[in-house]
Scaffold this active site. Structure first.
Site, PDB file in Angstrom:
ATOM      1  N   LYS A   2       1.203  -1.229  -0.069  1.00  0.00           N
ATOM      2  CA  LYS A   2       0.428  -0.365   0.252  1.00  0.00           C
ATOM      3  C   LYS A   2       1.067   1.176   0.015  1.00  0.00           C
ATOM      4  CE  LYS A   2      -3.384   1.878   2.335  1.00  0.00           C
ATOM      5  NZ  LYS A   2      -4.690   1.614   4.142  1.00  0.00           N
ATOM      6  N   SER A  32      -9.427   2.752   3.243  1.00  0.00           N
ATOM      7  CA  SER A  32      -8.151   3.189   2.690  1.00  0.00           C
ATOM      8  C   SER A  32      -7.871   1.700   2.241  1.00  0.00           C
ATOM      9  CB  SER A  32      -7.733   4.108   3.312  1.00  0.00           C
ATOM     10  OG  SER A  32      -6.960   3.836   4.403  1.00  0.00           O
ATOM     11  N   SER A  63      -9.855   0.284   8.056  1.00  0.00           N
ATOM     12  CA  SER A  63      -8.803   0.539   6.375  1.00  0.00           C
ATOM     13  C   SER A  63      -8.630  -1.121   5.111  1.00  0.00           C
ATOM     14  CB  SER A  63      -7.991   1.716   6.384  1.00  0.00           C
ATOM     15  OG  SER A  63      -8.385   3.015   5.913  1.00  0.00           O
TER      16      SER A  63
END
Length: 479
Positions: A84, A159, A183
């Site tokens: 990520k 996210s 997230s």
């Protein structure tokens, strides 16, 4: 005939160990799928094909040498695992989803990156994230929005939306993700995946940008429980400088092994009403939860319906702490104007929070953690808490964005995600499971929270549910 991306990560790793699968061929397969599908899915912010090809060639040579010498390889050796874009990879740009950091290239690896390198995994690229991971959707000024492959008009969540879109769309077998308020679990629900938010301190957040609040942690997103458990084994473990450390597994134990163990008979609390006053939970999410409760009962567990009293104080505490986190993100002063409206709003609010109010917010988290822990403590306590993951199905892209009124946007985000942040505040582990799809064919996740440090129990229970109602064979049309 099955293609390489039809295989689970552990099946791919087994093929690499035996020599039946080439890490180079596997990597090229995923790079080709990324080239074909990423513009639609919005999974990656930065692609790293040169790095991936070099790592794959090295992994292939190492696998051949291990076969000759009779050596064991790490469980995910040669398997692609994207990172990520909130985490640093030395020499690869790290935008954190922000135009203000579009050209930032770190010189050191985060600890999770170090662990992934040591495990012999392959870096396909950095996955899409909203600016600084602040909202629960994945839309920014750098790349197309991350979309759930189950309906390309809808958001992959956030996210870790890029990571989820990559795995659910067959652009990676599993992915690193992170979770500060849901997230990992939010995009797991939106994309029909299994995600683990580990206990506070299970995975190191160092050596840069430590989260002093303890809300955030890295964890896995995967199509199966066993794959996620194997990646958690890679990521887990304390590192020098860590402010928190979760209780280690006994020597010789792994999380992957617990994916093949019966959890025993457990006492499970079932929560369907949101713990925040005034929040409406969609009927699809209630149905998913009640069906999961019925399945747990069929499997021999004791399920008891419970309610948590609505508490605006925890919401206020989370808002204050989240705003301070936003304000502390390292943005050059001359580039503040490039930030998204929500980010600017939260940073401004965070600068207004006094030291005593910030400390009071953290103290409120500790009180909440003690209250929940007391309810989970044996004897007589619950072993896990079942609830919806989200208050609604996956939303259309842009549905939560409100650039004109970011305060209203932040309130809408809270209304959509009233269940997830509880476990970030308490530090407990929690997982989202894709046990249900609604009449429109959209995945609806359910969440299980466990005692602090007891991810192994959640993994065993999740695997039992997966065996009873398998989900990995269900794939979106673009698969």
């Amino acid at each position: 005939m099955a293609e390489l991306h039809d295989l689970t990560a552990l099946e791919q790793a087994a093929g690499i160990r035996s020599g039946e699968i080439s890490p180079v061929e596997l990597t090229e397969h995923y790079l080709a799928r990324i080239d074909r599908l990423d513009d639609v899915l919005g999974a990656f912010l930065t692609r790293t094909p040169e790095i991936a090809r070099k790592q794959a060639a090295d992994a292939e040579s190492e696998a051949a040498a291990a076969r000759r010498e009779g050596r064991e390889l790490p469980a995910l050796h040669g398997v692609p695992v994207p990172v990520k874009d909130l985490n640093q990879v030395a020499g690869v740009r790290c935008t954190m989803g922000s135009r203000a950091l579009a050209s930032y290239v770190p010189t050191v690896d985060d600890h999770v990156t170090e662990k992934l390198r040591a495990a012999g995994t392959i870096l396909l690229g950095k996955t899409n994230t909203p600016e600084f991971g602040l909202p629960c959707y994945t839309e920014n000024g750098l790349a197309p929005p991350a979309r759930t492959p189950w309906d390309l008009e809808r958001s992959a969540g956030g996210s870790s939306g890029g990571a989820a879109a990559a795995v659910a769309g067959g652009l990676a077998p599993l992915a690193h993700a992170s979770d500060g308020g849901g997230s990992i679990r939010i995009p797991a629900s939106a994309c029909g995946l299994y995600g683990i938010k580990p206990s506070r301190g299970r995975v190191s957040g160092g050596p840069t940008l430590h989260d002093v609040t303890g809300l955030s942690t890295s964890g896995p997103l995967a199509r199966t429980v066993a794959d996620a458990a194997a990646l958690l084994d890679v990521l887990a473990g304390e590192m020098p400088g860590d402010p928190y450390t979760a209780p280690a597994l006994p020597p010789g134990e792994t999380f992957a092994a617990h994916a093949h163990r019966d959890p025993g008979r457990l006492r499970i609390a079932c929560l369907t009403d949101a713990p925040i006053p005034g929040i409406t939970v969609d009927p699809d999410c209630r149905t998913a939860t009640t069906e999961a409760a019925a399945l747990l009962s069929e499997l021999g567990h004791e399920v008891t319906e419970v309610t948590l009293p609505g508490d605006d104080g925890i919401l206020l505490a989370f808002t204050r702490v989240w705003s301070v986190m936003a304000a502390n993100r390292p943005v050059p002063a001359e580039r503040e104007e490039l930030l998204m409206p929500l980010t600017r709003y939260l940073r401004a609010r965070g600068r207004e929070v006094s030291g005593s109010d910030f400390a009071g917010g953290l103290y409120a988290f500790r009180v909440l953690a003690q209250t929940v822990a007391d309810g989970l403590m044996p004897p007589g306590g619950f072993d896990a808490i079942l609830s919806p993951t989200l208050a609604g199905p996956p939303l259309p892209v842009g549905a939560l964005r409100n650039d004109v009124h970011p305060q209203a946007e932040f309130a809408a985000i809270g209304a959509y995600t009233p269940f997830t942040a509880l476990y970030n505040a308490t530090g407990q582990p929690a997982v989202s499971l894709p046990l249900h799809w609604n009449a429109a064919g959209l995945p609806i996740g359910v969440m299980l929270g466990g005692r602090y440090g007891e991810e192994a129990t959640l993994i065993s229970l999740s695997a039992q549910l997966e065996r009873a109602r398998p989900w990995a064979g269900r794939k979106p049309s673009l698969w």
